[in-house]
Design a protein around this motif. Sequence first.
Motif, PDB file in Angstrom:
ATOM      1  N   MET A 233       0.816  -1.206   0.000  1.00  0.00           N
ATOM      2  CA  MET A 233       0.000   0.000   0.000  1.00  0.00           C
ATOM      3  C   MET A 233       0.856   1.265   0.000  1.00  0.00           C
ATOM      4  SD  MET A 233      -3.098  -0.823  -0.290  1.00  0.00           S
ATOM      5  CE  MET A 233      -3.817   0.787   0.049  1.00  0.00           C
ATOM      6  N   VAL A 234       2.114   1.158   0.404  1.00  0.00           N
ATOM      7  CA  VAL A 234       2.999   2.331   0.403  1.00  0.00           C
ATOM      8  C   VAL A 234       3.172   2.870  -1.013  1.00  0.00           C
ATOM      9  CG1 VAL A 234       5.326   3.153   0.893  1.00  0.00           C
ATOM     10  CG2 VAL A 234       4.171   1.642   2.520  1.00  0.00           C
ATOM     11  N   PRO A 235       3.642   2.059  -1.988  1.00  0.00           N
ATOM     12  CA  PRO A 235       3.727   2.592  -3.358  1.00  0.00           C
ATOM     13  C   PRO A 235       2.366   2.918  -3.959  1.00  0.00           C
ATOM     14  CG  PRO A 235       4.226   0.240  -3.328  1.00  0.00           C
ATOM     15  CD  PRO A 235       4.197   0.697  -1.907  1.00  0.00           C
ATOM     16  N   VAL A 236       1.303   2.253  -3.496  1.00  0.00           N
ATOM     17  CA  VAL A 236      -0.038   2.600  -3.992  1.00  0.00           C
ATOM     18  C   VAL A 236      -0.373   4.039  -3.625  1.00  0.00           C
ATOM     19  CG1 VAL A 236      -2.507   2.169  -3.694  1.00  0.00           C
ATOM     20  CG2 VAL A 236      -0.950   0.248  -4.030  1.00  0.00           C
ATOM     21  N   PHE A 237      -0.176   4.418  -2.375  1.00  0.00           N
ATOM     22  CA  PHE A 237      -0.475   5.783  -1.935  1.00  0.00           C
ATOM     23  C   PHE A 237       0.434   6.797  -2.626  1.00  0.00           C
ATOM     24  CE2 PHE A 237      -2.965   4.048   1.587  1.00  0.00           C
ATOM     25  CZ  PHE A 237      -3.988   4.986   1.648  1.00  0.00           C
ATOM     26  N   LEU A 238       1.697   6.443  -2.803  1.00  0.00           N
ATOM     27  CA  LEU A 238       2.608   7.373  -3.465  1.00  0.00           C
ATOM     28  C   LEU A 238       2.237   7.545  -4.943  1.00  0.00           C
ATOM     29  CD1 LEU A 238       6.048   6.419  -1.875  1.00  0.00           C
ATOM     30  CD2 LEU A 238       4.425   8.189  -1.196  1.00  0.00           C
ATOM     31  N   THR A 239       1.738   6.476  -5.559  1.00  0.00           N
ATOM     32  CA  THR A 239       1.295   6.579  -6.952  1.00  0.00           C
ATOM     33  C   THR A 239       0.047   7.446  -7.062  1.00  0.00           C
ATOM     34  OG1 THR A 239       2.197   4.381  -7.410  1.00  0.00           O
ATOM     35  CG2 THR A 239       0.620   5.258  -8.996  1.00  0.00           C
ATOM     36  N   LEU A 240      -0.890   7.279  -6.132  1.00  0.00           N
ATOM     37  CA  LEU A 240      -2.077   8.140  -6.103  1.00  0.00           C
ATOM     38  C   LEU A 240      -1.681   9.600  -5.910  1.00  0.00           C
ATOM     39  CD1 LEU A 240      -4.518   5.987  -3.938  1.00  0.00           C
ATOM     40  CD2 LEU A 240      -4.695   6.457  -6.385  1.00  0.00           C
ATOM     41  N   MET A 241      -0.702   9.827  -5.049  1.00  0.00           N
ATOM     42  CA  MET A 241      -0.227  11.189  -4.824  1.00  0.00           C
ATOM     43  C   MET A 241       0.330  11.788  -6.112  1.00  0.00           C
ATOM     44  SD  MET A 241       2.975  12.421  -2.467  1.00  0.00           S
ATOM     45  CE  MET A 241       4.119  11.647  -3.629  1.00  0.00           C
ATOM     46  N   LEU A 242       1.151  11.020  -6.830  1.00  0.00           N
ATOM     47  CA  LEU A 242       1.735  11.512  -8.072  1.00  0.00           C
ATOM     48  C   LEU A 242       0.660  11.813  -9.110  1.00  0.00           C
ATOM     49  CD1 LEU A 242       4.804   9.103  -8.422  1.00  0.00           C
ATOM     50  CD2 LEU A 242       4.876  11.541  -7.918  1.00  0.00           C
ATOM     51  N   ALA A 243      -0.380  10.976  -9.149  1.00  0.00           N
ATOM     52  CA  ALA A 243      -1.446  11.162 -10.142  1.00  0.00           C
ATOM     53  C   ALA A 243      -2.307  12.384  -9.834  1.00  0.00           C
ATOM     54  CB  ALA A 243      -2.317   9.906 -10.192  1.00  0.00           C
ATOM     55  N   LYS A 244      -2.467  12.708  -8.559  1.00  0.00           N
ATOM     56  CA  LYS A 244      -3.389  13.784  -8.172  1.00  0.00           C
ATOM     57  C   LYS A 244      -2.723  15.140  -7.986  1.00  0.00           C
ATOM     58  CE  LYS A 244      -6.895  11.024  -5.772  1.00  0.00           C
ATOM     59  NZ  LYS A 244      -7.685  10.917  -4.526  1.00  0.00           N
ATOM     60  N   ARG A 245      -1.455  15.157  -7.666  1.00  0.00           N
ATOM     61  CA  ARG A 245      -0.837  16.390  -7.201  1.00  0.00           C
ATOM     62  C   ARG A 245      -0.613  17.397  -8.327  1.00  0.00           C
ATOM     63  NH1 ARG A 245       5.507  14.735  -5.992  1.00  0.00           N
ATOM     64  NH2 ARG A 245       6.165  14.664  -8.174  1.00  0.00           N
ATOM     65  N   SER A 246      -0.401  18.634  -7.912  1.00  0.00           N
ATOM     66  CA  SER A 246      -0.062  19.721  -8.822  1.00  0.00           C
ATOM     67  C   SER A 246       0.944  20.625  -8.116  1.00  0.00           C
ATOM     68  CB  SER A 246      -1.320  20.511  -9.220  1.00  0.00           C
ATOM     69  OG  SER A 246      -1.977  21.010  -8.062  1.00  0.00           O
ATOM     70  N   ILE A 247       1.494  21.581  -8.847  1.00  0.00           N
ATOM     71  CA  ILE A 247       2.465  22.493  -8.248  1.00  0.00           C
ATOM     72  C   ILE A 247       1.794  23.300  -7.138  1.00  0.00           C
ATOM     73  CG2 ILE A 247       3.960  24.475  -8.652  1.00  0.00           C
ATOM     74  CD1 ILE A 247       5.079  21.996  -9.868  1.00  0.00           C
ATOM     75  N   GLU A 248       2.441  23.369  -5.991  1.00  0.00           N
ATOM     76  CA  GLU A 248       1.921  24.135  -4.859  1.00  0.00           C
ATOM     77  C   GLU A 248       2.313  25.595  -5.031  1.00  0.00           C
ATOM     78  OE1 GLU A 248      -0.266  24.921  -2.402  1.00  0.00           O
ATOM     79  OE2 GLU A 248       0.195  22.955  -1.523  1.00  0.00           O
ATOM     80  N   THR A 249       1.313  26.452  -5.240  1.00  0.00           N
ATOM     81  CA  THR A 249       1.597  27.873  -5.460  1.00  0.00           C
ATOM     82  C   THR A 249       2.000  28.578  -4.166  1.00  0.00           C
ATOM     83  OG1 THR A 249      -0.776  28.313  -5.252  1.00  0.00           O
ATOM     84  CG2 THR A 249       0.111  28.060  -7.478  1.00  0.00           C
ATOM     85  N   GLU A 250       1.308  28.272  -3.080  1.00  0.00           N
ATOM     86  CA  GLU A 250       1.646  28.853  -1.786  1.00  0.00           C
ATOM     87  C   GLU A 250       2.256  27.758  -0.910  1.00  0.00           C
ATOM     88  OE1 GLU A 250      -1.721  30.707  -0.061  1.00  0.00           O
ATOM     89  OE2 GLU A 250      -2.088  32.015  -1.779  1.00  0.00           O
ATOM     90  N   ARG A 251       3.571  27.685  -0.927  1.00  0.00           N
ATOM     91  CA  ARG A 251       4.252  26.590  -0.233  1.00  0.00           C
ATOM     92  C   ARG A 251       4.234  26.809   1.270  1.00  0.00           C
ATOM     93  NH1 ARG A 251       9.754  24.728  -3.158  1.00  0.00           N
ATOM     94  NH2 ARG A 251       9.559  23.234  -1.454  1.00  0.00           N
ATOM     95  N   GLN A 252       3.592  25.902   1.978  1.00  0.00           N
ATOM     96  CA  GLN A 252       3.661  25.906   3.427  1.00  0.00           C
ATOM     97  C   GLN A 252       3.625  24.466   3.922  1.00  0.00           C
ATOM     98  OE1 GLN A 252       0.374  28.135   5.022  1.00  0.00           O
ATOM     99  NE2 GLN A 252      -1.111  26.526   4.639  1.00  0.00           N
TER     100      GLN A 252
END
Length: 288
Positions: A233-252
């Motif tokens: 499930m570790v690589p599963v969650f990381l793969t979901l993260m890669l598929a969903k994420r975008s550049i963070e405009t306001e980094r915090q």
Amino acid sequence: MRKRTVYVWIVAIVCFVVLMIVTPAIPQNEAYHDFADHREFFGIPNTLNVVSNFPFLVIGVVGLVLCYYRNYFKLSMQGELWGWTCFYIGVAAVAFGSAYYHLKPNDARLVWDRLPMTIAFTSVMSIFIIERIDERKGTISLIPLLMTGIISIFYWRFFDDLRPYALIQFVPCIAIPVMAILLPPMYTHSSYWLWAAVFYLLAKVEEATDKVIYEWTHHIVSGHTLKHLCAAMVPVFLTLMLAKRSIETERQSLLQTWRVSWTKVKENGSLVENYTCSYSTVPVVESP
């Protein structure tokens, strides 16, 4: 900045040398190979411990393909691509290495179980440095980290000492969640790192309670089999993260995000509605 990086590496090396001097060697316990579930189905020894590695192959191949298929993950830096490539190669190789080991558990085969896991661990550390600290440093660190992981495996095999390998496993388990919480991310959906960390921790607990879980489930499934499924499930969650994420405009950082959310909750909870009441004078009527 360059001097500070050199100082960090010097401190890390000194700490490692001191640790190796003051701590005793940790030999591989032969009892480690005695897993709870020895059942054989379809002529496959230790069947469930073998076939439960299949999810690693699936998610490893899927992730590797998506890294290169029209840049599906929208990786913006070359170092990221190299890091995630090594990560998914390591994940896919876990399926073969772990299955090979569980067919006939012994020290010689355990090398091929631990080697791909180490490649995945060290690749993730490099990726984290790229995303949270500095792209150039993270990219440069990929090869040294991979070599350190590989050396730790062969050091254990030739000198029967698990200390370097234990550090390779222990340091990312602590550093990645801490960095995920404290350092501002380059991308959104940073909380997926923490979900991955939770499932890895759960996998380690299941590994330690292999025989206990086997008894609790009335010999249906062992803790080590569940460990494989949770670890996948570790690589599963990381793969979901890669598929969903975008550049963070306001980094915090996640810590800052949680503080802001908690402040809003407290403010909403302390809001008190004010009612304004007006009173009219009631005339007194005298009785005749």
